[in-house]
Design a protein around this motif. Structure first.
Motif, short mmCIF file in Angstrom:
data_model
loop_
_atom_site.label_atom_id
_atom_site.label_comp_id
_atom_site.label_asym_id
_atom_site.label_seq_id
_atom_site.Cartn_x
_atom_site.Cartn_y
_atom_site.Cartn_z
N GLY A 164 0.80 -1.23 0.00
CA GLY A 164 0.00 0.00 0.00
C GLY A 164 0.82 1.27 0.00
O GLY A 164 0.29 2.35 -0.24
N MET A 165 2.12 1.16 0.25
CA MET A 165 2.96 2.35 0.34
C MET A 165 3.03 3.17 -0.94
O MET A 165 3.09 4.41 -0.88
N PRO A 166 3.04 2.55 -2.14
CA PRO A 166 3.08 3.38 -3.35
C PRO A 166 1.90 4.34 -3.43
O PRO A 166 2.04 5.46 -3.94
N VAL A 167 0.74 3.91 -2.96
CA VAL A 167 -0.44 4.79 -2.99
C VAL A 167 -0.25 5.94 -2.02
O VAL A 167 -0.48 7.11 -2.35
N ASP A 168 0.19 5.63 -0.79
CA ASP A 168 0.44 6.69 0.19
C ASP A 168 1.49 7.67 -0.31
O ASP A 168 1.35 8.89 -0.15
N THR A 169 2.54 7.15 -0.93
CA THR A 169 3.62 8.00 -1.42
C THR A 169 3.17 8.91 -2.54
O THR A 169 3.55 10.08 -2.62
N SER A 170 2.32 8.37 -3.43
CA SER A 170 1.91 9.14 -4.60
C SER A 170 1.08 10.37 -4.26
O SER A 170 0.99 11.30 -5.05
N VAL A 171 0.46 10.40 -3.07
CA VAL A 171 -0.37 11.53 -2.68
C VAL A 171 0.24 12.29 -1.50
O VAL A 171 -0.43 13.14 -0.90
N ASP A 172 1.48 11.98 -1.15
CA ASP A 172 2.16 12.66 -0.05
C ASP A 172 2.55 14.07 -0.51
O ASP A 172 3.39 14.23 -1.40
N TYR A 173 1.95 15.09 0.10
CA TYR A 173 2.20 16.46 -0.32
C TYR A 173 3.67 16.85 -0.15
O TYR A 173 4.22 17.59 -0.98
N VAL A 174 4.30 16.37 0.90
CA VAL A 174 5.70 16.72 1.13
C VAL A 174 6.59 16.09 0.08
O VAL A 174 7.44 16.77 -0.53
N ARG A 175 6.41 14.81 -0.18
CA ARG A 175 7.24 14.13 -1.17
C ARG A 175 7.03 14.66 -2.58
O ARG A 175 7.90 14.50 -3.44
N ASN A 176 5.89 15.25 -2.83
CA ASN A 176 5.58 15.71 -4.19
C ASN A 176 5.79 17.20 -4.38
O ASN A 176 5.36 17.76 -5.39
N LEU A 177 6.48 17.85 -3.46
CA LEU A 177 6.85 19.25 -3.66
C LEU A 177 7.81 19.36 -4.84
O LEU A 177 8.74 18.57 -4.99
N ASP A 178 7.58 20.35 -5.71
CA ASP A 178 8.41 20.49 -6.90
C ASP A 178 9.79 21.05 -6.59
O ASP A 178 10.77 20.69 -7.25
N HIS A 179 9.87 21.92 -5.58
CA HIS A 179 11.15 22.53 -5.24
C HIS A 179 11.96 21.54 -4.42
O HIS A 179 11.63 21.25 -3.26
N ILE A 180 13.03 20.98 -5.03
CA ILE A 180 13.75 19.87 -4.42
C ILE A 180 14.36 20.23 -3.07
O ILE A 180 14.22 19.45 -2.11
N PRO A 181 15.05 21.38 -2.91
CA PRO A 181 15.60 21.70 -1.58
C PRO A 181 14.52 21.80 -0.51
O PRO A 181 14.71 21.32 0.62
N THR A 182 13.38 22.40 -0.85
CA THR A 182 12.28 22.51 0.11
C THR A 182 11.73 21.14 0.45
O THR A 182 11.47 20.82 1.62
N ARG A 183 11.56 20.29 -0.57
CA ARG A 183 11.04 18.94 -0.34
C ARG A 183 11.97 18.13 0.56
O ARG A 183 11.53 17.52 1.53
N ASN A 184 13.26 18.15 0.26
CA ASN A 184 14.21 17.37 1.05
C ASN A 184 14.29 17.88 2.49
O ASN A 184 14.38 17.09 3.44
N SER A 185 14.25 19.20 2.65
CA SER A 185 14.29 19.77 4.00
C SER A 185 13.04 19.39 4.79
O SER A 185 13.13 19.01 5.97
N ALA A 186 11.88 19.47 4.14
CA ALA A 186 10.63 19.13 4.81
C ALA A 186 10.59 17.66 5.20
O ALA A 186 10.15 17.29 6.30
N MET A 187 11.06 16.80 4.31
CA MET A 187 11.10 15.37 4.62
C MET A 187 12.04 15.09 5.78
O MET A 187 11.73 14.28 6.67
#
Length: 252
Positions: A164-187
């Motif tokens: 089930g993790m691929p579904v959770d990952t695909s809609v994770d707002y943090v993981r799907n941030l377009d700005h890579i530095p912001t996404r990595n920092s948030a994660m």
């Protein structure tokens, strides 16, 4: 880059299934039937523990000790608010009418009046959290747990939850941030904040004279079972045959 994550998770689930077939005969007659992958799981646990002891736990300890408590609370509230949105969907998929409505109202109230969730104003007015993920949704519709699995970096899971993790990952707002530095920092902040919240529990577990692996496994499986059945799991013998047609969960 984020578009390939679900594919990678699917590959991970496939590899786990292959490992289950290849190691199932190596566990001996006294093996826990829920943990046919125990030799592999213990090896992965050692890797995760080493990473935690040398990297994650020290960072989480510094975060807890030196970041002001109101800031930590605000960070946790923001991530909880984001997860409440996905919980709304999963509660709906499980036909839990009241929980779906409360989760949706929580998201709206905290986003609008709590400044994007920094402040939790929903709980004081009686809107409780009903956290749900896609693994719980699969379980609510009768999909069995499958074998216990310890994933590298992610820790305890089951074959069902891993699938089930691929579904959770695909809609994770943090993981799907377009700005890579912001996404990595948030994660990174989310991981550290979650680990900081478990420091006391992990310290007690490490100090106890028990088999840490077995205790963690049994506690996790019981915890997930309680989540799927909303704190009221049936007796093991009362569970339906996994090969039978799954029954729809009752609406709340």
């Amino acid at each position: 880059m984020m578009q390939v994550l679900p594919t990678r998770w699917a590959l991970c689930a496939t590899l786990v299934a292959v490992a289950a077939l290849s190691t199932g005969c190596a566990t001996g007659p006294n093996a826990n039937p829920k943990d046919p992958l125990e030799p592999m799981n213990r090896s992965v646990t050692k890797f995760n523990d080493a990473l935690d002891d040398n990297v994650l736990k020290p960072v989480a300890t510094s975060y807890r000790d030196y970041i002001p408590s109101p800031v930590q609370t605000g960070v946790r509230n923001v991530f909880n608010n984001l997860s409440d949105i996905w919980s709304t969907v999963n509660n709906g998929l499980q036909l839990k009418g009241r929980d779906t409505a409360e989760s949706l109202m929580r998201s709206v109230v905290n986003t609008v009046f709590g400044i994007y969730g920094i402040f939790d104003v929903a709980t004081p007015i009686g809107l409780q959290r009903h956290p749900e993920d896609f693994g719980q949704t699969l379980g609510a519709w009768g999909v069995p747990d499958g074998p216990y699995v310890v994933l590298p970096l992610f820790g305890p899971s089951t074959l069902r939850d891993t699938a089930g993790m691929p579904v959770d990952t695909s809609v994770d707002y943090v993981r799907n941030l377009d700005h890579i530095p912001t996404r990595n920092s948030a994660m990174g902040v989310r991981i550290v904040d979650k680990r900081a919240g478990l420091l006391d529990t992990s310290n007690l577990l490490s100090e106890a004279a028990i088999d840490k692996y077995s205790f963690t496994r049994d506690a996790y499986l019981q915890f997930r079972r309680n989540q799927v059945f909303d704190g009221n799991p049936p007796d093991e013998e009362d569970l339906p045959d996994p090969s039978a047609q799954p029954a729809a969960p009752s609406a709340k």
